[in-house]
Design a protein around this motif. Structure first.
Motif, short mmCIF file in Angstrom:
data_model
loop_
_atom_site.label_atom_id
_atom_site.label_comp_id
_atom_site.label_asym_id
_atom_site.label_seq_id
_atom_site.Cartn_x
_atom_site.Cartn_y
_atom_site.Cartn_z
N GLY A 28 0.79 -1.23 0.00
CA GLY A 28 0.00 0.00 0.00
C GLY A 28 0.82 1.28 0.00
O GLY A 28 0.28 2.36 0.18
N CYS A 29 2.11 1.18 -0.18
CA CYS A 29 2.96 2.37 -0.26
C CYS A 29 2.72 3.08 -1.59
O CYS A 29 2.33 2.46 -2.57
N VAL A 30 2.97 4.37 -1.60
CA VAL A 30 2.78 5.18 -2.80
C VAL A 30 4.05 5.98 -3.05
O VAL A 30 4.63 6.56 -2.13
N GLY A 31 4.47 6.00 -4.30
CA GLY A 31 5.59 6.84 -4.71
C GLY A 31 5.08 7.94 -5.62
O GLY A 31 4.21 7.68 -6.46
N THR A 32 5.54 9.16 -5.42
CA THR A 32 5.12 10.26 -6.28
C THR A 32 6.32 11.06 -6.75
O THR A 32 7.35 11.14 -6.07
N TYR A 33 6.17 11.66 -7.91
CA TYR A 33 7.09 12.68 -8.42
C TYR A 33 6.23 13.85 -8.84
O TYR A 33 5.20 13.67 -9.50
N SER A 34 6.65 15.03 -8.47
CA SER A 34 5.99 16.26 -8.90
C SER A 34 7.03 17.13 -9.58
O SER A 34 8.11 17.36 -9.03
N PHE A 35 6.73 17.58 -10.79
CA PHE A 35 7.62 18.44 -11.55
C PHE A 35 6.91 19.75 -11.86
O PHE A 35 5.79 19.74 -12.35
N GLY A 50 8.14 23.63 -13.45
CA GLY A 50 9.26 24.47 -13.89
C GLY A 50 10.52 23.64 -13.90
O GLY A 50 10.59 22.59 -14.53
N ALA A 51 11.55 24.08 -13.14
CA ALA A 51 12.80 23.33 -13.04
C ALA A 51 12.92 22.63 -11.69
O ALA A 51 13.99 22.12 -11.36
N ALA A 52 11.83 22.58 -10.90
CA ALA A 52 11.86 21.97 -9.58
C ALA A 52 11.14 20.62 -9.59
O ALA A 52 10.20 20.42 -10.35
N TYR A 53 11.61 19.72 -8.74
CA TYR A 53 10.93 18.44 -8.56
C TYR A 53 10.86 18.10 -7.08
O TYR A 53 11.63 18.61 -6.27
N SER A 54 9.93 17.22 -6.76
CA SER A 54 9.82 16.65 -5.42
C SER A 54 9.45 15.19 -5.58
O SER A 54 8.59 14.86 -6.40
N SER A 55 10.13 14.33 -4.85
CA SER A 55 9.73 12.92 -4.84
C SER A 55 9.41 12.54 -3.41
O SER A 55 10.02 13.03 -2.46
N ASN A 56 8.38 11.70 -3.26
CA ASN A 56 7.92 11.29 -1.94
C ASN A 56 7.59 9.81 -1.97
O ASN A 56 6.99 9.33 -2.94
N VAL A 70 11.08 12.34 1.81
CA VAL A 70 10.90 13.51 0.95
C VAL A 70 12.24 13.90 0.34
O VAL A 70 13.26 13.96 1.05
N LEU A 71 12.23 14.19 -0.95
CA LEU A 71 13.42 14.66 -1.66
C LEU A 71 13.00 15.78 -2.60
O LEU A 71 12.11 15.58 -3.43
N ASN A 72 13.60 16.95 -2.44
CA ASN A 72 13.29 18.11 -3.28
C ASN A 72 14.55 18.56 -3.99
O ASN A 72 15.66 18.41 -3.46
N GLY A 73 14.40 19.14 -5.17
CA GLY A 73 15.55 19.64 -5.88
C GLY A 73 15.19 20.25 -7.22
O GLY A 73 14.04 20.60 -7.48
N THR A 74 16.19 20.35 -8.07
CA THR A 74 16.01 20.85 -9.42
C THR A 74 16.34 19.73 -10.40
O THR A 74 17.02 18.77 -10.06
N PHE A 75 15.82 19.88 -11.62
CA PHE A 75 16.07 18.87 -12.64
C PHE A 75 16.24 19.55 -13.99
O PHE A 75 15.82 20.69 -14.20
N SER A 76 16.87 18.83 -14.91
CA SER A 76 16.94 19.27 -16.30
C SER A 76 16.85 18.02 -17.17
O SER A 76 17.21 16.93 -16.76
N ILE A 77 16.33 18.22 -18.36
CA ILE A 77 16.14 17.12 -19.30
C ILE A 77 17.11 17.30 -20.47
O ILE A 77 17.23 18.39 -21.02
#
Length: 158
Positions: A43-50, A52-58, A72-79
């Motif tokens: 029943g665990c849930v993984g999420t990514y939120s993107f 602009g250039a910011a992301y959060s994973s939980n 919780v992990l927050n930061g910036t990303f680039s593709i």
């Protein structure tokens, strides 16, 4: 993200539509913009939120006391082409907060991310409301034991 591969079940890419290149490759973050989620074991849930250039994973799982534990992990990303560069700047679990580059693709409502030997397919999600409330503790999950062990820890700048 590396911590995620420790508790993610290896997802097989059976359908060709779930693999391959992004619908919107090289368009900055627009191809991945929004909230993505996957339901995991127990029943665990993984999420990514993107945004602009910011992301959060939980990574959110219920604790034995009925509360929820969230890594919780927050930061910036680039593709760049078919890869996402993740650069964390705040985390509740410093041990799982290394910068990394991971292959990705977006096909319709699916975001596929590859972490090491694990392919995880997230589905597009809408932010929702929690009826009745919830107590969520931030910290660090250890899924090398069963059931996973959770150590509370505040989100801190890296």
């Amino acid at each position: 993200m590396r911590g995620f591969s420790k508790f993610a079940v290896l997802v097989m890419c059976v359908l060709a539509t779930a693999c391959g290149s992004s619908d919107d490759e090289n368009a900055g973050g627009s191809a991945v913009e929004g909230l993505w989620q996957v339901t995991l074991a127990n029943g665990c849930v993984g999420t990514y939120s993107f945004k602009g250039a910011a992301y959060s994973s939980n990574y959110l799982c219920q604790l034995t006391n009925g509360n929820y534990g969230a890594e919780v992990l927050n930061g910036t990303f680039s593709i760049h082409g078919s890869e996402i560069d993740f650069l964390p700047n705040a985390a509740s679990c410093v041990a799982h907060s290394a910068a990394e580059t991971d292959p990705y693709s977006v096909q319709g409502q699916n975001l596929s991310l590859t972490f090491g030997s694990s392919l995880v397919i997230f589905q597009k999600a809408m932010a929702g409301t929690v009826n009745g409330g919830a107590l969520i503790e931030t910290g660090c999950w250890d899924f090398s034991v069963d059931p996973g062990a959770f150590t509370p820890h505040a989100v801190q700048n890296l």
